[in-house]
Design an enzyme around this catalytic site. Structure first.
Site, short mmCIF file in Angstrom:
data_model
loop_
_atom_site.label_atom_id
_atom_site.label_comp_id
_atom_site.label_asym_id
_atom_site.label_seq_id
_atom_site.Cartn_x
_atom_site.Cartn_y
_atom_site.Cartn_z
N ASP A 344 0.84 -1.21 0.00
CA ASP A 344 0.00 0.00 0.00
C ASP A 344 0.86 1.24 0.00
O ASP A 344 1.38 1.64 1.05
CB ASP A 344 -0.91 -0.01 1.23
CG ASP A 344 -1.89 1.16 1.25
OD1 ASP A 344 -1.92 1.92 0.27
OD2 ASP A 344 -2.60 1.30 2.25
N GLU A 381 -3.04 10.46 -0.20
CA GLU A 381 -4.25 9.63 -0.18
C GLU A 381 -4.52 9.16 1.23
O GLU A 381 -5.65 9.11 1.70
CB GLU A 381 -4.09 8.44 -1.12
CG GLU A 381 -5.35 7.58 -1.29
CD GLU A 381 -5.54 6.46 -0.27
OE1 GLU A 381 -6.58 5.80 -0.30
OE2 GLU A 381 -4.66 6.24 0.56
N HIS A 493 -0.36 -0.99 6.69
CA HIS A 493 -0.07 0.26 7.42
C HIS A 493 0.89 0.08 8.60
O HIS A 493 0.90 0.90 9.51
CB HIS A 493 -1.36 0.93 7.93
CG HIS A 493 -2.16 1.59 6.84
ND1 HIS A 493 -3.20 2.46 7.11
CD2 HIS A 493 -2.07 1.53 5.49
CE1 HIS A 493 -3.71 2.89 5.96
NE2 HIS A 493 -3.05 2.33 4.97
ZN LIG Z 1 -3.45 3.04 -0.21
#
Ligand SMILES: [Zn+2]
Length: 566
Positions: A344, A381, A493
């Site tokens: 990500d 984002e 994350h």
């Molecule tokens: Zn993302």
């Protein structure tokens, strides 16, 4: 006469010599390169690159120089927006008759970790936009922090007012976890990563799952775009609401909050007393018995955040269309990451750059798209879809009238399986394209076969605010797609979302990166090159019938119309 000859030549060239769109589509699919995708991912994830940092500007340079080297006109579009960084954090646990212990709030590296040195640059674990402040109060355990979890606590007579709510990740957006805690009266919220949900097998680096000190960092802002310019663009010199005002809206968490690891979460729960929580509130094997509280465990939490205007950078690259240059097919992916961002979002960025390299090769073979293709690499984002939202707000009128479709890839690769969502007129195109792409895990099957065998074999919809399609779909009504290979992964994350994790577990051969680039690019080529747009509105009608059934009630008679009987 020369004009006439020229016109005839152009017509004949078009009819007889210029290859059909399908020729270039097949060529595009044959050009996939896993080495290229891996090299881009390695370059993009060498350092942690949070929005607004120097490292993320360097990652932008990599994107700009790659796209410029393919001779696609490329520029950086900067915006000044409100971001949030941690300045001070502390969390200690005590109980009557026990000394207080302070949590380290550090994610451990492991022996031989090639990113150990770079991890010193990782932002300390925090929840962006949480309110600065302190709380020292008894702990209440709130399961997944949903509204129904607080309703259950109330039904059991557990008062959350003034307490520290301890909830676990996994069912709702973390901004909602904190908001629900605040609505229930909590003074602060702590969110932990329960090993039951995130470490059911061997932890990284011995397996793909979350290590004991791993923490999921993230935003708690519930809105989209720069919080100081709601609904308008953060262009230079624009009007803004004050930071204090932006921080006090209902889209902000409004209370101090911190994320903690599974190990810390269990340590807190060992000291929470009160009634035993229900079975589906419990942890996994080896976990303590989870009880509701309140207390006797007391958490003393302090959080100081810095909400500051920072510069973000979208990268925009244009391949101009030949016949309909003012019709846009837009591809987007974000670049900013909480840590290294291997899954990500840079698996998607690597796929975007690999795809661009294939388009450049098509161009060298004479291809020019019929409509204009725009490649976008968004910033910020993670804070609240900020880069894409500001760009759409700034260019709203032009994008509304000219955009054919928006194709989003956020986490491009996080494991096996296919996860796709679309507005319904693109369902059929997505299925057709997936039948042309090879299954990266099985050379004799198509991506469609893998998709149909996946947990998420249905096409999802784009109603939520999960990624950068939001401004396109929900603000200006553009047909859109969001695609990924894999759906959800445990180190999301955390510090451990790095190149090593991807190389060992996410995509060891980088074939999944090629597959996501293939379907993304093929959908783009069909939308950019085919004379008749491949939209299918019968699936839209079917979807409307399913989700919005028309209640056809009989027409009232004259006397039934109350307006006349009064
Ligand atoms: Zn993302």
């Amino acid at each position: 006469l020369p004009l006439l000859v020229g016109a005839l030549f152009a017509t004949y060239y078009h009819l007889l010599v210029a290859p059909a769109p399908s020729y270039y589509q097949s060529l595009f699919l044959s050009l996939g390169s896993n080495d290229t995708a891996a090299a881009h991912l390695r370059a993009l994830t060498v350092r942690p690159h949070l929005a607004g940092t120097e490292a993320n500007a360097l990652a932008a340079d990599h994107v700009v120089s790659t796209l410029s080297s393919l001779s696609f006109p490329t520029r950086v579009t900067p915006y000044e927006v409100l971001l949030s960084y941690p300045v001070g954090r502390s969390l200690s646990l005590s109980a009557p008759g026990r000394d207080a212990t302070a949590f380290a709030l550090v994610q451990d590296t492991y022996p031989g970790d090639p990113y150990a040195a770079a991890s010193a640059e990782v932002v300390p674990t925090f929840l962006a936009y949480a309110a600065s402040g302190s709380a020292a109060a008894e702990v209440v355990y709130a399961n997944y922090g949903r509204r129904e979890d607080y309703a259950y606590l109330a039904s059991r007579g557990v008062n959350v007012t003034g307490k520290v709510a301890l909830a676990r990740y996994g069912k709702v957006y973390r901004g909602d976890i904190v908001k629900n805690a605040r609505d229930a009266g909590a003074a602060a919220a702590v969110i932990f990563t329960d090993p039951k949900d995130y470490t059911p097998g061997k932890a990284f680096p011995d397996g793909p799952w979350m290590p004991p000190t791993g923490v999921q960092v993230g935003s708690t802002f519930k809105g989209v775009g720069d919080p100081t310019t709601p609904m308008w663009a953060s262009s230079e010199g624009c009007e803004r609401v004050s930071v204090a005002k932006a921080m006090s809206t209902h889209d902000m968490p409004g209370i101090p909050a911190l994320p903690v690891s599974g190990r810390d979460g269990e340590e807190i729960l060992r000291l929470v007393g009160g009634d035993v929580a229900p079975e589906d509130w419990q942890g996994g094997d080896g976990a303590p018995v989870y009880r509701l509280g309140p207390g006797p465990a007391v958490l003393n939490l302090t959080y100081t955040g810095n909400e500051t205007i920072a510069t973000i950078q979208n990268v925009i690259s244009v391949i101009e269309g030949k016949e309909e240059p003012d019709r846009y097919v837009i591809l987007g992916n974000h670049r900013d990451a909480w840590t290294f961002g291997a899954a990500d979002p840079n698996s998607g960025t690597a796929a975007l750059l690999e795809l661009a390299q294939r388009l450049s090769k098509l161009q060298n073979k004479g291809w020019r798209p019929r409509r204009t293709i725009i490649l976008c690499n968004w910033d910020a984002e993670e804070y609240g879809l900020i880069g894409s939202t500001e760009w759409v707000e700034e260019n709203r009128a032009m994008l509304t009238s000219r955009t054919v479709a928006y194709l989003n890839v956020d986490v491009g690769v996080s494991g096996s399986g296919v996860d796709a969502s679309a507005t319904p007129q693109l369902d059929e195109l997505l299925k057709q394209a997936s039948k042309k792409v090879q299954n990266p895990d099985n050379g004799t099957e198509s991506l469609y076969d893998l998709w149909m065998a996946s947990d998420s074999s249905l096409i999802g919809r784009l109603g939520g605010g999960g990624s950068d399609y939001s401004a396109f779909v929900q603000h200006i009504g553009i047909p859109s797609v969001d695609m990924a290979i894999g759906s959800g992964y445990a180190v999301y994350h955390s510090l451990y979302d790095d190149f090593t994790w991807m190389e060992k577990y996410g995509d060891p051969m980088f074939r999944r990166h090629v597959a996501v680039a293939s379907i993304w690019g093929l959908v783009a080529l069909r939308l950019s090159d085919e004379e008749i747009l491949p939209f299918n509105y019968s699936s839209y009608a079917t979807e409307l019938e399913v989700t919005c059934p028309l209640e056809l009630s009989p027409i009232p008679t004259f006397s039934e119309l109350s307006i006349f009987s009064q």
